[in-house]
Design an enzyme around this catalytic site. Structure first.
Site, PDB file in Angstrom:
ATOM      1  N   GLU A 124       0.831  -1.195   0.000  1.00  0.00           N
ATOM      2  CA  GLU A 124       0.000   0.000   0.000  1.00  0.00           C
ATOM      3  C   GLU A 124       0.874   1.257   0.000  1.00  0.00           C
ATOM      4  OE1 GLU A 124      -2.338   0.309   3.528  1.00  0.00           O
ATOM      5  OE2 GLU A 124      -3.812   1.646   2.611  1.00  0.00           O
ATOM      6  N   CYS A 127      -1.912  -0.331  12.983  1.00  0.00           N
ATOM      7  CA  CYS A 127      -1.881  -1.473  13.914  1.00  0.00           C
ATOM      8  C   CYS A 127      -2.480  -1.138  15.260  1.00  0.00           C
ATOM      9  CB  CYS A 127      -0.448  -1.932  14.154  1.00  0.00           C
ATOM     10  SG  CYS A 127       0.458  -2.187  12.661  1.00  0.00           S
ATOM     11  N   SER A 154      -3.464   3.625   6.969  1.00  0.00           N
ATOM     12  CA  SER A 154      -3.430   2.429   6.135  1.00  0.00           C
ATOM     13  C   SER A 154      -4.756   1.681   6.248  1.00  0.00           C
ATOM     14  CB  SER A 154      -2.288   1.535   6.614  1.00  0.00           C
ATOM     15  OG  SER A 154      -2.458   0.235   6.128  1.00  0.00           O
ATOM     16  N   LYS A 176      -7.438  -3.271  22.356  1.00  0.00           N
ATOM     17  CA  LYS A 176      -7.793  -4.373  21.463  1.00  0.00           C
ATOM     18  C   LYS A 176      -9.174  -4.914  21.804  1.00  0.00           C
ATOM     19  CE  LYS A 176      -4.072  -4.655  18.895  1.00  0.00           C
ATOM     20  NZ  LYS A 176      -4.153  -4.459  17.432  1.00  0.00           N
ATOM     21  N   GLU A 204     -15.785  -2.809  11.410  1.00  0.00           N
ATOM     22  CA  GLU A 204     -14.900  -3.337  10.366  1.00  0.00           C
ATOM     23  C   GLU A 204     -14.043  -4.508  10.854  1.00  0.00           C
ATOM     24  OE1 GLU A 204     -14.556  -0.312  11.627  1.00  0.00           O
ATOM     25  OE2 GLU A 204     -12.455   0.071  12.121  1.00  0.00           O
ATOM     26  N   CYS A 217       3.872  -1.289  22.359  1.00  0.00           N
ATOM     27  CA  CYS A 217       2.997  -2.287  22.993  1.00  0.00           C
ATOM     28  C   CYS A 217       3.617  -2.926  24.224  1.00  0.00           C
ATOM     29  CB  CYS A 217       2.659  -3.378  21.996  1.00  0.00           C
ATOM     30  SG  CYS A 217       2.217  -2.756  20.371  1.00  0.00           S
TER      31      CYS A 217
END
Lengths: 162, 564
Positions: free
Chosen positions: B280, B297, B317, B356, B364, B501
């Protein structure tokens, strides 16, 4: 949902100040003066307009006793219960006003939105004790009987206006 | 620069910002509830109060060292004060420790034990507030709040979100969203950094342990786990393993023992992300449209961007996050009746991240109307489940992840560090897989825990400008520069949490500077141990593109922001 006219008025008020963080208090003071209370929706709106978060604006507005998120009556009656007024028997005056208006407990505004009763800790007019103010107009040396008379006069005044 | 005397020992100081940091450097763990080196100094808890040789007491966190100072940290007076402070805090606190989610993990509780608080001579006058379960990520329990303000400052200073703040005053003061709304009604991005600094049970993880246990004990389900990179180097913290050690082998063994049918590595998802995102990026670089490309992410960042910079959402993205990519691939794989054995698939993701938990619920995050990942368990929840199961973690023999999604590349595993996604992209764009080239990338400035790193690299004769940013306030500052035209970039990696993370909101608590460094090193060490350095060299990934993913790349690996 608040009427659009509220937002227009808020825009007008914001335009008189700079769009900066430190303008928050002057702006919401002016809004409270205009509407006799601070509509929560307008606090959120002002925060967005001057570029601060809603949580920060609420933090400030909830800190000060002066800001009210509840609509207030046409006449805001403040009964002083500072030391001087208290010893000169302000409590019976307050009780008389509340009973005349049928108010008790948490409820401090009459259903017809005519009166809101508040107690304040000192109005700085101890020489005139006991003091009651109606929309910032001072009524010195009050008694329960004078309070009844005052309410009667205010009711008549409101009726005549309509 | 100079010397101060601490408890009779003369010590040198140089650029320490306050006396507290010198005291701690000298091995005295002066207690604090409101001091965090990365937040503004608040000076509210008064636990770090010290006494000088003139009998004056002051909070050491907000006092600069001066040459010749004489400081005492443990006089009888200070010990009395400290104990009293904790007693006063406890006097207005919900003290049901045994049934508190922070039991054993609570700074206030630990402090009470340390200072020998065995009674509270005051009446408990705490009013009772409702607990806010509205957020899928975080539970807010005002009854356990001690008003230290850590969450308020991390949410504002570090994350620039300011979903919660102090409200009201005096005995009525509390930390709350505006107008006492629920967290779900605010701009909260679910990053969980408030939970990471909260010293009590006032902010905790919204756990999903119960439904996962139920699935594990249901013979009609196939329970599949995927493990994110940053879990393996932090889980050990809670289970008696040295900080930063990679416990992936033991972790897989523990999951197998607990009844997970298959255990996969989210690193495979990270490799897929790199394949898609790099493609991409090159397309956008070619067309010159929608640059810079922002990485996708991190769900905390995506939510932040949607809330504050809707104009930039198109620059993010379209790739799903590694968890969602692997989640979709797993669901596709188990559509085969031979694979699912007629059982219902329950897909569990083990993540360092509270956001998360929100991401899996987004519109989506579904394929053909079915939610790809059923539950997210954070590292902290998993550590507790291992304890619940009674597994002696340190004695477990290492096992390896199950195939076909069990091998990830080194590029995928470093995703958990800030700069990791960018380094993986750089490796993907590199001409070769030679060690020398990988080494050059490593030393390009992409590593390190800096708040915002800028680098340039050459791609087929074109100079590409990249930025790596962590912490949402830092991201905001970068966005301001981009939008004002002060800086231009082609690609920007954003992670909502400082350091990435590895310091996610679901990780074990109490990580100090050494643990932070050990976790970062742990992931880079894991990369060193893997032969496959580039995502495109991962045979699993190549195979997937030829088989399961063929013709379904867009459906399974991408999402469309804002269209739902």
């Amino acid at each position: 949902m608040l009427d659009q006219s509220y937002y227009d008025k808020a825009d007008e008020i914001i335009a008189c100040h700079t769009r900066e963080e430190h303008s928050l208090i002057p702006i919401i003071q002016d809004i409270q003066t205009a509407f006799r209370y601070l509509p929560p929706e307008l606090l959120t709106y002002v925060a967005k307009e001057i570029g601060i978060t809603e949580a920060k604006a609420f933090s400030v507005a909830s800190f000060y006793e002066n800001f009210s998120f509840e609509p207030k009556g046409k006449y805001v009656i403040k009964v002083c219960d500072g030391t001087a007024c208290h010893v000169r028997k302000s409590v019976p005056i307050l009780e008389r006003i509340l009973s005349e208006l049928g108010l008790s407990g948490e409820q401090r505004t009459t259903p017809d939105m005519l009166f809101t009763v508040e107690t304040v800790s000192c109005l700085g007019a101890c020489g005139l004790a006991p003091v009651v103010t109606v929309n910032d107009e001072v009524h010195p040396s009050m008694t329960p009987a004078a309070a009844t008379e005052l309410l009667k006069k205010l009711r008549e005044e409101a009726a005549n206006e309509n | 620069m100079g010397f101060i005397t601490i408890d009779g020992r003369k010590v040198k100081f140089t650029d320490e910002p306050n006396i507290l940091s010198i005291i701690r450097r000298e091995g005295i763990d002066l207690p604090t509830l409101c001091y965090h080196s990365e937040l503004s100094v608040y000076g509210a808890c008064r636990l770090c109060t010290v006494e000088d040789n003139r009998g004056r007491t002051f909070a050491s966190c907000s006092e600069q060292p001066r040459d010749g100072m004489v400081i005492y940290t443990n006089t009888p007076r200070l010990m009395k004060y400290r104990k009293m402070i904790v007693q006063l805090l406890l006097a207005a606190h919900d003290r049901d420790c045994t049934t508190c989610i922070k039991n054993g993990d609570c700074t206030l509780q630990a402090l009470a034990r340390r200072l020998g608080v065995l009674d509270v001579p005051f009446e408990n006058r705490k009013t009772s507030y409702p607990v806010d379960f509205s957020s899928p990520a975080i539970v807010r329990n005002p009854n356990k709040c001690i008003l230290c303000g850590d969450c308020v400052r991390v949410c504002d200073n570090v994350q620039n979100v300011n979903a919660i703040d102090f409200a009201y005053r005096g005995t009525e003061a509390m930390v709350t969203p505006a107008f006492q709304k629920t967290l779900a009604e605010t701009d909260c991005v679910n990053c969980g950094q408030c939970r990471a600094v909260c010293p009590t049970g006032a902010i905790s993880i919204h756990t999903n342990k119960t439904p996962v246990w139920a699935a594990l004990n249901d013979p009609n389900t196939k329970v599949v786990a995927q493990i994110a990179p940053a879990v393996r180097i932090a889980l050990g913290d809670s289970l008696g393993i040295p900080h930063g050690e990679n416990v992936m082998g033991k972790l897989v063994a523990a999951l197998h023992r607990m009844g997970f049918d298959e255990v996969y590595d989210t690193t495979v998802g990270a490799d897929l992300t790199i394949m898609e995102e790099s493609r991409e990026f090159l397309e956008r670089l070619e067309s010159g449209e929608k640059l810079p490309l922002f990485t996708s992410c991190c769900p905390g960042w995506v939510t932040y961007c949607e809330n504050r910079h809707p104009e930039l959402v198109q620059n993010i993205s379209t790739c799903r996050s590694p968890m969602q990519m692997l989640g979709a691939v797993i669901r596709e794989y188990f559509k085969d009746p031979e694979k699912n054995e007629g059982k219902k698939l329950v897909s569990v993701a083990i993540m360092p991240c509270t956001a998360k938990k929100g991401e899996i619920l987004r519109p989506e995050s579904r394929t053909d109307g079915i939610q790809d990942v059923d539950y997210v368990l954070t590292t902290t929840e998993l550590a507790n489940m291992i304890q619940t199961a009674g597994l002696k973690f340190d004695l477990l023999e290492a096992e390896s992840c199950d195939m076909p999604f069990g091998i990830g590349s080194g590029a995928g595993v470093i995703f958990g560090n800030t700069g990791g996604v960018m380094e993986a992209v750089l490796r993907r764009l590199a001409q070769t897989s030679k060690r020398a080239e990988i080494d050059v990338i490593r030393q390009s400035g992409v590593r390190g825990d800096g708040e915002c790193k800028e680098l340039t690299f050459d791609y087929h004769g074109r100079t590409v400008r990249a930025a790596v940013v962590n912490g949402l306030r830092n991201a905001e500052e970068l966005i301001q520069k981009i939008e004002s035209g002060e800086e231009t970039f082609d690609i920007v990696e954003v992670m909502a949490c400082r350091r990435g993370c590895i310091m996610g909101g679901g990780q074990p608590l109490g990580a100090g500077p050494r643990t932070k460094a050990a976790r970062a090193k742990g992931l880079y060490d894991a990369d060193n141990d893997i032969q496959i350095k580039k995502s495109d060299d991962n045979p699993i990934v190549t195979n997937l593109y030829q088989t399961l993913l063929k013709g379904k790349e867009h459906k399974l690996l991408h999402r469309n922001f804002g269209e739902q």
